[in-house]
Design an enzyme around this catalytic site. Structure first.
Site, mmCIF file in Angstrom:
data_model
loop_
_atom_site.group_PDB
_atom_site.id
_atom_site.type_symbol
_atom_site.label_atom_id
_atom_site.label_comp_id
_atom_site.label_asym_id
_atom_site.label_seq_id
_atom_site.Cartn_x
_atom_site.Cartn_y
_atom_site.Cartn_z
ATOM 1 N N THR A 208 1.436 -1.637 0.068
ATOM 2 C CA THR A 208 -0.071 -0.025 -0.043
ATOM 3 C C THR A 208 0.896 1.176 0.278
ATOM 4 O O THR A 208 2.306 0.981 0.652
ATOM 5 C CB THR A 208 -0.755 0.351 1.779
ATOM 6 O OG1 THR A 208 -2.059 0.919 1.546
ATOM 7 C CG2 THR A 208 -0.106 -0.023 2.470
ATOM 8 N N VAL A 219 2.904 4.708 9.518
ATOM 9 C CA VAL A 219 3.000 3.364 9.744
ATOM 10 C C VAL A 219 1.892 3.036 9.770
ATOM 11 O O VAL A 219 1.196 2.905 10.981
ATOM 12 C CB VAL A 219 4.563 2.699 9.658
ATOM 13 C CG1 VAL A 219 3.931 1.143 9.471
ATOM 14 C CG2 VAL A 219 5.242 2.857 9.338
ATOM 15 N N GLY A 220 1.340 2.013 8.108
ATOM 16 C CA GLY A 220 -0.338 1.600 9.314
ATOM 17 C C GLY A 220 0.072 -0.347 8.837
ATOM 18 O O GLY A 220 0.674 -0.495 10.170
ATOM 19 N N ASP A 221 -0.960 -0.621 8.722
ATOM 20 C CA ASP A 221 -1.015 -1.438 8.997
ATOM 21 C C ASP A 221 -0.345 -2.831 8.474
ATOM 22 O O ASP A 221 -0.005 -3.707 8.447
ATOM 23 C CB ASP A 221 -3.040 -2.574 9.481
ATOM 24 C CG ASP A 221 -3.365 -2.513 7.751
ATOM 25 O OD1 ASP A 221 -3.036 -1.466 7.368
ATOM 26 O OD2 ASP A 221 -3.735 -3.666 7.393
ATOM 27 N N THR A 241 -7.141 -4.434 5.243
ATOM 28 C CA THR A 241 -7.748 -3.003 4.721
ATOM 29 C C THR A 241 -8.476 -1.811 5.226
ATOM 30 O O THR A 241 -9.290 -2.661 5.932
ATOM 31 C CB THR A 241 -8.158 -4.041 2.598
ATOM 32 O OG1 THR A 241 -7.802 -2.166 1.989
ATOM 33 C CG2 THR A 241 -9.713 -3.665 2.720
ATOM 34 N N GLY A 242 -8.516 -1.315 4.711
ATOM 35 C CA GLY A 242 -8.647 0.034 5.639
ATOM 36 C C GLY A 242 -8.217 0.659 6.305
ATOM 37 O O GLY A 242 -7.146 1.012 6.177
ATOM 38 N N GLY A 244 -5.760 2.032 9.083
ATOM 39 C CA GLY A 244 -4.473 0.730 9.468
ATOM 40 C C GLY A 244 -4.498 0.880 11.036
ATOM 41 O O GLY A 244 -3.934 -0.298 11.477
HETATM 42 N N1 GLY Z 1 -4.916 -0.049 5.315
HETATM 43 C C1 GLY Z 1 -3.722 1.211 5.002
HETATM 44 C C2 GLY Z 1 -3.167 1.804 5.586
HETATM 45 O O1 GLY Z 1 -4.266 1.979 6.974
HETATM 46 O O2 GLY Z 1 -1.683 2.432 5.607
#
Ligand code: GLY
Length: 330
Positions: A208, A219-221, A241-242, A244
């Site tokens: 992503t 930083v996300g998930d 997804t979504g 993070g």
């Molecule tokens: N799922 C992507 C983010 O939140 O970075």
């Protein structure tokens, strides 16, 4: 371990209900699985097709998910991944990705700039270093040392979107469902992909450009093993997804896999993880964020679930290509 020994071993450890569920997971693991690939979002049918070509050519699930997610990474029209991904608050495109194979090998990059295929760098982290995560400048340096070329990832389209966002003159990154929905007009936001190969092995990849207009360094998930992606060859795999932040909060993909371990179907397992978030943060909070999970168990069964409506999962198997509309919790 034979079945009797398995029963003796876990019989001493587990209550009966857990035992019967564990047994079914064990039995699933010894049967022959059929090849399959699934991804977050209907827009990823092309990516699935690429992964499927690998699977039917006898390649590993690892190669399949790697090649598959490279498709949206290279697509400048896709504003959530790789080239053309929406930048952070400062106009810098930073990429996050991770990969995990059937043997528990993992690799991830976070905040990677100027390299289109973050997933390939994540795989190299897994295969060529004693580490599992590289971040920022270190990840870039590692990529350049391994022959990757620097490229400008900010396309005229993503630059225009960022400039329009800047006009609001307020820090309001994409955390609400309205903002997420704007981004998924093309049915896409982060690709998480899971596959089973002809050797009955599972692998997964997630990549992503992260939350649009995020703080530089956020930083996300997606590159976090256990949050954006998790694979356990004896049980199954999951990806997210979504938003993070919400996925990280519940160790989302690991939670889904653990629910499958205790006998839940992939769809139920995704729902259980979402219910945990709602229990933790409450409905009013969760009504303002979107997250979705996809899951694949070791028997080749699939499922998905999202917090809010409009999440989809793309599936490719020997029957062809299919898009599943996810049920939603709220
Ligand atoms: N799922 C992507 C983010 O939140 O970075």
């Amino acid at each position: 371990m034979n079945r009797r020994k398995f029963v003796q071993t876990i019989g001493a450890l587990a209550p009966l209900t857990t035992l019967s569920k564990n047994l079914s997971a064990f039995e699933g693991n010894v049967s022959q699985k059929k090849s399959i690939v699934i991804s977050t979002w209907s827009g990823n049918t092309k990516a699935n097709e690429k992964a499927w070509e690998q699977l039917i050519a006898g390649k590993s699930a690892l190669d399949a998910v790697h090649q598959g997610v490279m498709v949206p990474e290279a697509d400048p029209e896709d504003m959530s991944v790789g080239l053309g991904g929406l930048p952070d608050r400062d106009g810098i495109v930073t990429l996050d990705a991770c990969i995990m194979d059937h043997a528990g090998n993992i690799g991830a990059v976070m905040g990677l700039e100027n390299i289109v295929h973050a997933i390939s760098v994540a795989r190299l982290v897994m295969e060529k270093t004693p580490h599992v995560q590289l971040v920022g400048d270190g990840a870039l340096q590692f990529a350049l040392e391994h022959g990757f070329e620097k490229e400008n990832l900010l396309t005229s389209k993503s630059k225009k979107a960022w400039k329009a966002w800047l006009k609001q003159s307020q820090y309001n990154p994409m955390t609400t469902v309205e903002e997420i929905e704007k981004r998924i007009e093309k049915n896409h936001d982060t690709i998480g992909m899971l596959a089973i190969d002809s050797f009955s092995n599972l692998s997964g990849a997630c990549t992503t450009s992260g939350m649009a207009y995020k703080l530089h360094g956020r930083v996300g998930d997606s590159p976090i093993i256990g949050a954006g992606l998790y694979v356990d060859n004896e049980v199954g795999a999951a990806s997210a997804t979504g938003v993070g932040e919400e996925v990280v909060r519940i160790c989302g993909s690991h939670t889904v896999v653990e629910a499958m371990r205790y006998g839940h179907s992939p769809e139920e397992a995704c729902k259980i993880a979402l219910e945990r978030l709602v229990k933790m943060k409450g409905k009013p909070y969760c009504q303002k964020v979107q997250i979705g999970f996809i899951a694949l168990n070791n028997k080749g069964e699939t499922g998905c679930y999202s917090l809010l409506p409009n999440f989809t999962m793309a599936v490719r198997n020997e029957e062809g290509s299919n898009v599943i509309s996810s049920k939603s919790l709220l």
